[in-house]
Write a protein that holds these residues in place. Sequence first.
Motif, PDB file in Angstrom:
ATOM      1  N   ALA A   1    -147.617 106.729  85.628  1.00  0.00           N
ATOM      2  CA  ALA A   1    -146.513 107.597  85.195  1.00  0.00           C
ATOM      3  C   ALA A   1    -146.362 107.576  83.685  1.00  0.00           C
ATOM      4  O   ALA A   1    -146.164 108.619  83.040  1.00  0.00           O
ATOM      5  CB  ALA A   1    -145.217 107.157  85.864  1.00  0.00           C
ATOM      6  N   SER A   2    -146.474 106.399  83.079  1.00  0.00           N
ATOM      7  CA  SER A   2    -146.336 106.269  81.634  1.00  0.00           C
ATOM      8  C   SER A   2    -147.451 107.013  80.911  1.00  0.00           C
ATOM      9  O   SER A   2    -147.202 107.709  79.905  1.00  0.00           O
ATOM     10  CB  SER A   2    -146.360 104.788  81.243  1.00  0.00           C
ATOM     11  OG  SER A   2    -146.245 104.638  79.843  1.00  0.00           O
ATOM     12  N   ALA A   3    -148.669 106.918  81.414  1.00  0.00           N
ATOM     13  CA  ALA A   3    -149.800 107.599  80.782  1.00  0.00           C
ATOM     14  C   ALA A   3    -149.637 109.112  80.861  1.00  0.00           C
ATOM     15  O   ALA A   3    -149.951 109.842  79.905  1.00  0.00           O
ATOM     16  CB  ALA A   3    -151.102 107.171  81.453  1.00  0.00           C
ATOM     17  N   ARG A   4    -149.138 109.607  81.986  1.00  0.00           N
ATOM     18  CA  ARG A   4    -148.929 111.052  82.143  1.00  0.00           C
ATOM     19  C   ARG A   4    -147.862 111.553  81.178  1.00  0.00           C
ATOM     20  O   ARG A   4    -148.016 112.614  80.561  1.00  0.00           O
ATOM     21  CB  ARG A   4    -148.528 111.363  83.581  1.00  0.00           C
ATOM     22  CG  ARG A   4    -149.638 111.174  84.603  1.00  0.00           C
ATOM     23  CD  ARG A   4    -149.101 111.298  86.022  1.00  0.00           C
ATOM     24  NE  ARG A   4    -150.149 111.225  87.029  1.00  0.00           N
ATOM     25  CZ  ARG A   4    -149.924 111.203  88.341  1.00  0.00           C
ATOM     26  NH1 ARG A   4    -148.655 111.253  88.803  1.00  0.00           N
ATOM     27  NH2 ARG A   4    -150.927 111.134  89.177  1.00  0.00           N
ATOM     28  N   ALA A   5    -146.770 110.808  81.051  1.00  0.00           N
ATOM     29  CA  ALA A   5    -145.706 111.200  80.124  1.00  0.00           C
ATOM     30  C   ALA A   5    -146.193 111.159  78.682  1.00  0.00           C
ATOM     31  O   ALA A   5    -145.861 112.032  77.872  1.00  0.00           O
ATOM     32  CB  ALA A   5    -144.493 110.295  80.305  1.00  0.00           C
ATOM     33  N   ASP A   6    -146.996 110.141  78.357  1.00  0.00           N
ATOM     34  CA  ASP A   6    -147.558 110.031  77.007  1.00  0.00           C
ATOM     35  C   ASP A   6    -148.408 111.255  76.678  1.00  0.00           C
ATOM     36  O   ASP A   6    -148.326 111.795  75.567  1.00  0.00           O
ATOM     37  CB  ASP A   6    -148.426 108.771  76.893  1.00  0.00           C
ATOM     38  CG  ASP A   6    -147.600 107.494  76.827  1.00  0.00           C
ATOM     39  OD1 ASP A   6    -146.385 107.591  76.581  1.00  0.00           O
ATOM     40  OD2 ASP A   6    -148.182 106.407  77.034  1.00  0.00           O
ATOM     41  N   ALA A   7    -149.243 111.668  77.626  1.00  0.00           N
ATOM     42  CA  ALA A   7    -150.128 112.810  77.400  1.00  0.00           C
ATOM     43  C   ALA A   7    -149.335 114.085  77.151  1.00  0.00           C
ATOM     44  O   ALA A   7    -149.680 114.894  76.270  1.00  0.00           O
ATOM     45  CB  ALA A   7    -151.066 112.984  78.590  1.00  0.00           C
ATOM     46  N   LEU A   8    -148.258 114.284  77.917  1.00  0.00           N
ATOM     47  CA  LEU A   8    -147.431 115.471  77.722  1.00  0.00           C
ATOM     48  C   LEU A   8    -146.762 115.441  76.351  1.00  0.00           C
ATOM     49  O   LEU A   8    -146.716 116.460  75.658  1.00  0.00           O
ATOM     50  CB  LEU A   8    -146.384 115.578  78.823  1.00  0.00           C
ATOM     51  CG  LEU A   8    -145.481 116.819  78.714  1.00  0.00           C
ATOM     52  CD1 LEU A   8    -145.316 117.499  80.065  1.00  0.00           C
ATOM     53  CD2 LEU A   8    -144.101 116.463  78.153  1.00  0.00           C
ATOM     54  N   ARG A   9    -146.261 114.276  75.952  1.00  0.00           N
ATOM     55  CA  ARG A   9    -145.605 114.173  74.644  1.00  0.00           C
ATOM     56  C   ARG A   9    -146.572 114.531  73.521  1.00  0.00           C
ATOM     57  O   ARG A   9    -146.219 115.255  72.585  1.00  0.00           O
ATOM     58  CB  ARG A   9    -145.046 112.769  74.434  1.00  0.00           C
ATOM     59  CG  ARG A   9    -143.760 112.485  75.170  1.00  0.00           C
ATOM     60  CD  ARG A   9    -143.112 111.200  74.677  1.00  0.00           C
ATOM     61  NE  ARG A   9    -143.937 110.024  74.949  1.00  0.00           N
ATOM     62  CZ  ARG A   9    -143.844 109.285  76.047  1.00  0.00           C
ATOM     63  NH1 ARG A   9    -142.973 109.612  76.992  1.00  0.00           N
ATOM     64  NH2 ARG A   9    -144.598 108.228  76.211  1.00  0.00           N
TER      65      ARG A   9
END
Length: 353
Positions: A59-67
């Motif tokens: 989840a953290s990696a996905r949010a990082d990519a979107l940011r």
Amino acid sequence: MTETPQEQTAADGSVAMQAGRDVIVTNTTGLTLMEARQVAIDVFNANFIRLADEAASIASARADALREKFFDRLSRENPEGLQQAKDPGFQHAFYTAQKEQARTGDADLGDMLVDLLVDRTKHSERDIRQIVLDESLNTAPKLTNGQTAALSLIFLLRYTRNNSLLSHNALGEYFDKYVKPLASKLATSTASFQHLEFTGCGAVGAFQFLPEQSLENNYRGLFLKGFDPQEINDRDISIGLDRRVFMPCLNDAAKLQVSALNEESLESHLASLSIPGEDVTKIKGLFNATKMNHEEIRAKCVELRPYMETVFDAWSSSNMKNFTLTSVGIAIGHANIKRIIGEEFADLSIWIN
């Protein structure tokens, strides 16, 4: 229940935040890119549910990519929008996008959410566009890729017009660029459109609208059968065979046609030439008298691009023909097209203002 005291320190010039849950930044100084990025991270971390080890990492990696995609797009398209990171409403919108991307991991959805977010930074006042974009960020994750494709195609063929399509080659390239990427993904089931209604993207009505109607109205000049030169004399058009007004027919080289893409462009063109009023009426009559019918328009499009047969069939055999978009449906369809073509598209304010 007693509250546990909280303490923290911060270096000069830094932004200090702590919360039992929501983090809202209200400082009035300008934010740097690094500070804005940190605000987004802190809001996400303070509000997103705690997951087990591997799920939390994903989840953290996905949010990082979107940011990262968002700040990259923002720096190129609307750098001034960086200051929106201080606004509670935008923080909530940004958190929504991060949360949904962390939950789904859908790359196409993520790109569309980034587009909606970038558009959201352009509206600091609480106007209709801001409200629609906020709602779209909540709604888009509730849709399948096929439903989003259907919204985009309806938006494209029913609500837009491209005045640069002056030849059959240009029309074919337009289909390749905008329609073909959607054609194989369309959701056409009754349940899909019931869900689109439920999510507030549109409504199925009694009135039918077919792509042929849009093509006829917007690009009539590409779908004329032509007339013999004698017709100009027979209709008593005083300007005669004026090459500024008449041209060889695109669909029959042995005939002529009125040189215009649609009625609006024809009126503007004739006005610029100071054509007498009586001739204007007669030329308009000639423009409309030689147009193809819907079956002929469809056949011409399929001749240009065979995959258009699938598009016409999907539209006419599903609720696409009865579906009217809401402002949210338009915003999502618009964002998805921008995602697909990978370049700037007409601003959403044309349709939502």
